[in-house]
Design an enzyme around this catalytic site. Structure first.
Site, PDB file in Angstrom:
ATOM      1  N   GLU A  53       0.799  -1.227   0.000  1.00 24.38           N
ATOM      2  CA  GLU A  53       0.000   0.000   0.000  1.00 24.38           C
ATOM      3  C   GLU A  53       0.835   1.282   0.000  1.00 24.38           C
ATOM      4  O   GLU A  53       0.883   2.025   0.995  1.00 24.38           O
ATOM      5  CB  GLU A  53      -0.982  -0.019   1.182  1.00 24.38           C
ATOM      6  CG  GLU A  53      -1.937  -1.203   1.131  1.00 24.38           C
ATOM      7  CD  GLU A  53      -2.992  -1.194   2.231  1.00 24.38           C
ATOM      8  OE1 GLU A  53      -2.899  -0.365   3.156  1.00 24.38           O
ATOM      9  OE2 GLU A  53      -3.929  -2.014   2.159  1.00 24.38           O
ATOM     10  N   GLU A  78      -5.671  -8.333   0.000  1.00 28.20           N
ATOM     11  CA  GLU A  78      -6.356  -8.004   1.259  1.00 28.20           C
ATOM     12  C   GLU A  78      -7.794  -7.651   0.966  1.00 28.20           C
ATOM     13  O   GLU A  78      -8.080  -6.886   0.023  1.00 28.20           O
ATOM     14  CB  GLU A  78      -5.732  -6.776   1.950  1.00 28.20           C
ATOM     15  CG  GLU A  78      -4.494  -7.053   2.734  1.00 28.20           C
ATOM     16  CD  GLU A  78      -3.968  -5.799   3.428  1.00 28.20           C
ATOM     17  OE1 GLU A  78      -4.778  -4.941   3.847  1.00 28.20           O
ATOM     18  OE2 GLU A  78      -2.744  -5.681   3.545  1.00 28.20           O
TER      19      GLU A  78
HETATM   20  O1  IFM Z   1      -4.775  -3.383   8.815  1.00 26.52           O
HETATM   21  C1  IFM Z   1      -4.632  -2.785   7.577  1.00 26.52           C
HETATM   22  C2  IFM Z   1      -3.421  -3.354   6.850  1.00 26.52           C
HETATM   23  O2  IFM Z   1      -2.257  -3.206   7.583  1.00 26.52           O
HETATM   24  C3  IFM Z   1      -3.231  -2.657   5.525  1.00 26.52           C
HETATM   25  N1  IFM Z   1      -4.455  -2.656   4.761  1.00 26.52           N
HETATM   26  C4  IFM Z   1      -5.658  -2.247   5.407  1.00 26.52           C
HETATM   27  C5  IFM Z   1      -5.844  -3.003   6.710  1.00 26.52           C
HETATM   28  C6  IFM Z   1      -7.150  -2.560   7.406  1.00 26.52           C
HETATM   29  O3  IFM Z   1      -7.101  -1.194   7.684  1.00 26.52           O
END
Ligand code: IFM
Length: 437
Positions: free
Chosen positions: A168, A352
């Site tokens: 990210e 994710e």
């Molecule tokens: O917990 C985070 C993760 O570290 C990165 N992506 C989003 C998740 C939820 O906020």
């Protein structure tokens, strides 16, 4: 239970669960160096209840039972991150043998359980000594990061299934240097412009370094939101386009087209590092796969009172998660098909996806959330997106950064007093999906 079926995804489709080092490991001993999240979370006002990852889920010690949980669910893969300060406490130079041994045990533990290791090199725990030198604002971070990437490849490359460079980059750069919400907590446009370029330059340098060590199957994990205008007005559409530029286009255009969007460059103006265009070939080094993180959409309106980025998020009226994020599975389908149609046909993994929910073992809303987003993956696949896998965020309730332990994303409940793990209904739903083949 889910209504989607495993066979709908195809024989080789990878199902996994994801975590990140700072959010679960604890274990701030055995020579691990300090990270920017240690000092950020120790600064009053930055995190919920002044909470830090000092203990987190104690995965540093309890990893065998966590890998058992992954195996028992029937997951094929575990997406985890390595802690740079655990491996190289000063960020550069001397390597910490105990840190090396820890990831040896963890990776071997996955292989013993037939779980594919999906490694992420950077999930936000920058070694503090590198922040002292400017962190992501300093162009030298590209070579510091490439050296760290080469070390990981040398030590574990023979056993890792895939490597992602950065998790990210929007969060690493914009959220942490413009909005100030994450470490190092800057609110500065020059810092932001530099971080937004250096994070992608470092990614490209790391890919080159890993390939030079013989590594393959390399990608980056980008996070996306589906930006929508609050009304049909030209101004609100413009706001949605700008939001899309900051969040999505900057990273997609950089990585897949080798150029940043003109409107964003105009907004950053002379805050961009001089001569950045010479780095764009490295930024857009061809990749083997792309990781897509998706949680929500964002509805925005144009607000002329907001300088530089005149974008104001407004309520969209959909059901929300405990994070206050609207649940919008169609956004995932839209993003995957957009990437496939406009940017790249390389394999994509949803790296994710998941939701924060109130504490409890029965989490029917989360079961539905997963089911509907898995259906969105199938819908994108049927439209031609090259979907190869899906990772639930997250295996465990864990340290949710500025939100501390207040938000729970886990398939497995964690009692932070006792460190007892208890599978939730959503964990059982994945078990049903994955064992029922
Ligand atoms: O917990 C985070 C993760 O570290 C990165 N992506 C989003 C998740 C939820 O906020």
């Amino acid at each position: 239970m889910f209504s989607v079926k495993r066979e709908d995804f195809g024989k080789d489709f990878v199902f996994g669960a994801a975590t990140a080092a700072y959010q679960i490991e604890g274990g701030q001993l055995d020579g691990r160096g300090p990270s920017i999240w240690d000092s950020f979370s120790r600064t009053p006002g930055n995190t919920h209840n002044f909470e830090s990852g000092v203990q987190a889920c104690d995965h540093y010690n309890l990893w065998p039972q966590d890998l058992d949980l992954i195996q028992d669910a029937g997951f094929d893969a575990y997406r985890f991150s390595l802690s740079w300060p655990r491996l190289i406490p000063e960020g550069t130079g001397t390597v910490n043998q105990k840190g090396l041994d820890y990831y040896d045990r963890l990776i071997d533990g996955m292989l013993e359980r037939n779980i594919k290791p999906f490694a992420t090199l950077y999930h936000w725990d920058l070694p503090s000594p590198l922040q002292d030198k400017g962190g992501w604002m300093n162009r030298d971070i590209a070579s510091w990061f490439a050296d760290y990437a080469a070390l990981v490849q040398q030590k574990y490359g023979d056993r890792i299934e895939t490597t992602a460079t950065i998790n990210e980059p929007w969060c690493v750069s914009f959220l942490s240097h413009f909005l100030g919400a994450h470490a190092p907590g800057y609110k500065d446009i020059r810092a932001t412009a530099r971080a937004m370029h250096h994070v992608l330059f470092a990614h490209g340098k790391a890919v080159e370094a890993i390939r030079a060590e013989g590594g393959d199957n390399l990608g980056i994990v980008l996070n996306f939101e589906w930006d929508m205008p609050a009304t049909d007005s030209a101004d609100d559409k413009k706001a949605a386009h700008i939001a899309d530029g900051i969040f999505n286009r900057w990273f997609l255009d950089g990585v897949f087209k080798g150029q940043y969007p003109d409107d964003m460059l105009e907004a950053f103006g002379d805050n961009m590092p001089k001569g950045f265009d010479a780095d764009m070939k490295t930024v857009s080094t061809p990749l083997d796969w792309l990781g897509v993180n998706y949680y929500t959409r964002r509805v925005v309106e144009y607000d002329a009172n907001l300088p530089v980025f005149p974008v104001k998020p407004v309520e969209g009226g959909l059901e929300t998660t405990e994070m206050g994020w609207e649940i919008f599975p169609k956004g995932l389908e839209n993003i995957l098909t957009r990437i496939s149609d406009d940017y790249t046909k390389i394999p994509m993994y949803v790296t994710e996806n998941g939701m924060a929910e109130v504490e409890g073992m029965d989490d029917p809303r989360r079961v539905k959330y997963y089911n509907d987003h898995l259906q969105a993956v199938l819908d994108a696949k049927s439209k031609g997106a090259n979907m190869q896998g899906y990772f639930a965020w997250s295996l465990l309730d864990n340290y949710e950064w500025a939100e501390g332990y207040n938000k729970r994303f886990g398939l497995v409940h964690v009692d932070y007093e006792t460190q007892k793990r208890t599978p939730k209904a959503s964990y059982r739903a994945f078990q049903g999906l994955l064992h029922n083949t």
